[in-house]
Write a protein that holds these residues in place. Structure first.
Motif, PDB file in Angstrom:
ATOM      1  N   ASP A  37       0.874  -1.166   0.000  1.00 52.93           N
ATOM      2  CA  ASP A  37       0.000   0.000   0.000  1.00 52.93           C
ATOM      3  C   ASP A  37       0.914   1.219   0.000  1.00 52.93           C
ATOM      4  N   LEU A  38       1.085   1.825  -1.171  1.00 57.96           N
ATOM      5  CA  LEU A  38       2.037   2.919  -1.288  1.00 57.96           C
ATOM      6  C   LEU A  38       1.624   4.133  -0.466  1.00 57.96           C
ATOM      7  N   GLN A  39       0.324   4.424  -0.455  1.00 63.96           N
ATOM      8  CA  GLN A  39      -0.141   5.595   0.285  1.00 63.96           C
ATOM      9  C   GLN A  39       0.045   5.410   1.790  1.00 63.96           C
ATOM     10  N   ALA A  40      -0.216   4.220   2.263  1.00 60.86           N
ATOM     11  CA  ALA A  40      -0.043   3.937   3.696  1.00 60.86           C
ATOM     12  C   ALA A  40       1.397   3.590   4.035  1.00 60.86           C
ATOM     13  N   ARG A  41       2.228   3.460   2.997  1.00 59.09           N
ATOM     14  CA  ARG A  41       3.642   3.093   3.148  1.00 59.09           C
ATOM     15  C   ARG A  41       3.781   1.796   3.943  1.00 59.09           C
ATOM     16  N   ARG A  42       3.094   0.778   3.432  1.00 60.68           N
ATOM     17  CA  ARG A  42       3.094  -0.527   4.085  1.00 60.68           C
ATOM     18  C   ARG A  42       3.384  -1.618   3.056  1.00 60.68           C
ATOM     19  N   PHE A  43       4.349  -2.454   3.345  1.00 61.46           N
ATOM     20  CA  PHE A  43       4.727  -3.572   2.479  1.00 61.46           C
ATOM     21  C   PHE A  43       4.777  -4.810   3.360  1.00 61.46           C
ATOM     22  N   GLU A  44       4.011  -5.825   2.989  1.00 60.51           N
ATOM     23  CA  GLU A  44       3.970  -7.014   3.831  1.00 60.51           C
ATOM     24  C   GLU A  44       4.003  -8.290   3.009  1.00 60.51           C
ATOM     25  N   PHE A  45       4.547  -9.315   3.612  1.00 58.96           N
ATOM     26  CA  PHE A  45       4.545 -10.656   3.059  1.00 58.96           C
ATOM     27  C   PHE A  45       3.618 -11.502   3.929  1.00 58.96           C
ATOM     28  N   THR A  46       2.748 -12.241   3.290  1.00 56.57           N
ATOM     29  CA  THR A  46       1.879 -13.156   4.014  1.00 56.57           C
ATOM     30  C   THR A  46       2.207 -14.580   3.591  1.00 56.57           C
ATOM     31  N   GLY A  47       1.818 -15.528   4.418  1.00 63.80           N
ATOM     32  CA  GLY A  47       2.111 -16.924   4.102  1.00 63.80           C
ATOM     33  C   GLY A  47       2.524 -17.665   5.349  1.00 63.80           C
ATOM     34  N   THR A  48       3.387 -18.662   5.165  1.00 63.51           N
ATOM     35  CA  THR A  48       3.780 -19.502   6.292  1.00 63.51           C
ATOM     36  C   THR A  48       4.633 -18.750   7.313  1.00 63.51           C
ATOM     37  N   PRO A  50       4.918 -14.890   7.836  1.00 57.88           N
ATOM     38  CA  PRO A  50       4.599 -13.511   7.456  1.00 57.88           C
ATOM     39  C   PRO A  50       5.575 -12.501   8.056  1.00 57.88           C
ATOM     40  N   ARG A  51       5.810 -11.432   7.305  1.00 60.20           N
ATOM     41  CA  ARG A  51       6.643 -10.329   7.765  1.00 60.20           C
ATOM     42  C   ARG A  51       6.053  -9.026   7.242  1.00 60.20           C
ATOM     43  N   THR A  52       6.066  -7.995   8.071  1.00 59.98           N
ATOM     44  CA  THR A  52       5.751  -6.641   7.631  1.00 59.98           C
ATOM     45  C   THR A  52       7.054  -5.862   7.616  1.00 59.98           C
ATOM     46  N   CYS A  53       7.415  -5.326   6.468  1.00 58.09           N
ATOM     47  CA  CYS A  53       8.703  -4.657   6.324  1.00 58.09           C
ATOM     48  C   CYS A  53       8.781  -3.428   7.222  1.00 58.09           C
ATOM     49  N   THR A  54       9.936  -3.207   7.818  1.00 59.06           N
ATOM     50  CA  THR A  54      10.147  -2.020   8.632  1.00 59.06           C
ATOM     51  C   THR A  54      10.343  -0.787   7.761  1.00 59.06           C
ATOM     52  N   ALA A  55      10.754  -1.005   6.509  1.00 53.83           N
ATOM     53  CA  ALA A  55      10.878   0.069   5.527  1.00 53.83           C
ATOM     54  C   ALA A  55      10.907  -0.563   4.143  1.00 53.83           C
ATOM     55  N   PHE A  56      10.488   0.200   3.136  1.00 53.95           N
ATOM     56  CA  PHE A  56      10.608  -0.267   1.755  1.00 53.95           C
ATOM     57  C   PHE A  56      10.772   0.937   0.848  1.00 53.95           C
ATOM     58  N   ALA A 150       7.219  -4.407 -10.862  1.00 57.99           N
ATOM     59  CA  ALA A 150       7.615  -3.312  -9.980  1.00 57.99           C
ATOM     60  C   ALA A 150       8.735  -3.804  -9.078  1.00 57.99           C
ATOM     61  N   ALA A 151       9.733  -2.968  -8.866  1.00 54.05           N
ATOM     62  CA  ALA A 151      10.909  -3.369  -8.093  1.00 54.05           C
ATOM     63  C   ALA A 151      11.037  -2.542  -6.824  1.00 54.05           C
ATOM     64  N   PHE A 152      11.334  -3.226  -5.735  1.00 51.65           N
ATOM     65  CA  PHE A 152      11.450  -2.601  -4.421  1.00 51.65           C
ATOM     66  C   PHE A 152      12.731  -3.064  -3.724  1.00 51.65           C
ATOM     67  N   LEU A 153      13.261  -2.211  -2.870  1.00 49.73           N
ATOM     68  CA  LEU A 153      14.209  -2.622  -1.846  1.00 49.73           C
ATOM     69  C   LEU A 153      13.408  -2.733  -0.557  1.00 49.73           C
ATOM     70  N   VAL A 154      13.615  -3.817   0.180  1.00 53.06           N
ATOM     71  CA  VAL A 154      12.812  -4.065   1.385  1.00 53.06           C
ATOM     72  C   VAL A 154      13.728  -4.265   2.586  1.00 53.06           C
ATOM     73  N   GLU A 155      13.238  -3.834   3.744  1.00 52.11           N
ATOM     74  CA  GLU A 155      14.037  -3.921   4.969  1.00 52.11           C
ATOM     75  C   GLU A 155      13.257  -4.598   6.092  1.00 52.11           C
ATOM     76  N   HIS A 156      13.963  -5.416   6.846  1.00 55.44           N
ATOM     77  CA  HIS A 156      13.436  -6.053   8.049  1.00 55.44           C
ATOM     78  C   HIS A 156      14.627  -6.693   8.760  1.00 55.44           C
ATOM     79  N   PRO A 157      14.681  -6.674  10.075  1.00 55.75           N
ATOM     80  CA  PRO A 157      15.822  -7.283  10.777  1.00 55.75           C
ATOM     81  C   PRO A 157      16.065  -8.736  10.387  1.00 55.75           C
ATOM     82  N   ASP A 158      15.008  -9.473  10.082  1.00 57.88           N
ATOM     83  CA  ASP A 158      15.170 -10.883   9.721  1.00 57.88           C
ATOM     84  C   ASP A 158      15.801 -11.068   8.342  1.00 57.88           C
TER      85      ASP A 158
END
Length: 239
Positions: A37-48, A50-56, A150-158
């Motif tokens: 969600d670009l407007q909400a600035r939220r990038f998440e992976f769902t599945g077995t 799941p992770r919500t990116c701390t930044a993207f 569409a190409a993104f750089l994604v961040e998360h401690p994991d």
């Protein structure tokens, strides 16, 4: 003074350290779906796992119709400034160093190394160059509809790499040789060692890599390509 840094140099600088991060990302996420969600600035992976990116960071998109890459800062649709800020930084870097692939708003597929025709390959090339500039090594490119990627750089401690494991290091090097388009093999080896915290020493047609549980000699042929890797290693995990 003329700057000698090229787009191809950036691809070589990113090649192995980026590959290791992407292999790690696959392990972290396993089976997954993605949502942004670009407007909400939220990038998440769902599945077995799941992770919500701390930044993207949205870099841009590769579209099959015009057969071109369009940087996020130049997209007429407009995106939140925070989302496209990294792409704008890459534009400024490109202007500073005379790298047109980064500085131009739109880049034809045919202008890139190897003249790729598939959008996912183009997105991959642009993302690799972006990683070398930003030092953000984990990326994701996904279907944006109509064949566009569409190409993104994604961040998360994991997404950070685990401690050096000699078996993984050799797997990365061998997989890169088998599947990646590398230009300056010496630069590739040096860059990987630098970013992964490995010792590296060049002597003629050889490079010696050293690290926890790893001692490897890389032989280069007369054209400067990696010809052979002779390694003595033991996995940090006891393998």
């Amino acid at each position: 003074m003329q700057n000698s840094l090229t787009f191809t140099d950036l691809l070589d600088d990113a090649a192995l350290i980026s590959l290791e991060h992407q292999l790690h990302l696959e392990e972290v996420l396993a089976e997954h779906s993605w949502h942004v969600d670009l407007q909400a600035r939220r990038f998440e992976f769902t599945g077995t796992q799941p992770r919500t990116c701390t930044a993207f960071h949205l870099l841009g998109s590769a579209a099959p119709g015009p057969a071109s890459w369009l940087w996020a800062w130049a997209n007429p649709s407009g995106f939140p400034a925070e989302v496209a800020a990294t792409a704008a930084r890459l534009r400024d870097f490109g202007l500073q160093h005379g790298i047109q692939e980064l500085a131009s708003a739109e880049v034809p597929f045919s202008a890139l190394p190897g003249s790729p025709t598939e959008p996912h390959l183009v997105a991959g090339l642009m993302t690799e160059a972006a990683k070398a500039v930003t030092g953000l090594w984990t990326s994701y490119n996904g279907d944006a509809g109509g064949g566009t990627r569409a190409a993104f750089l994604v961040e998360h401690p994991d997404f950070h790499l685990p401690p050096i494991d000699s078996v993984r290091v050799m797997r990365v090097m061998q997989q890169a040789l088998a599947g990646l388009r590398l230009s300056d093999h010496r630069r590739v080896v040096y860059s990987y060692a630098k970013h992964r915290g490995l010792g590296v020493k060049f002597d003629g047609d050889q490079a010696t890599l050293s690290g926890p549980g790893l001692s490897a000699v890389v032989d280069f042929d007369g054209l400067g390509r990696i010809a052979h890797i002779n390694a003595n290693l033991s996995s940090a995990n006891g393998g």
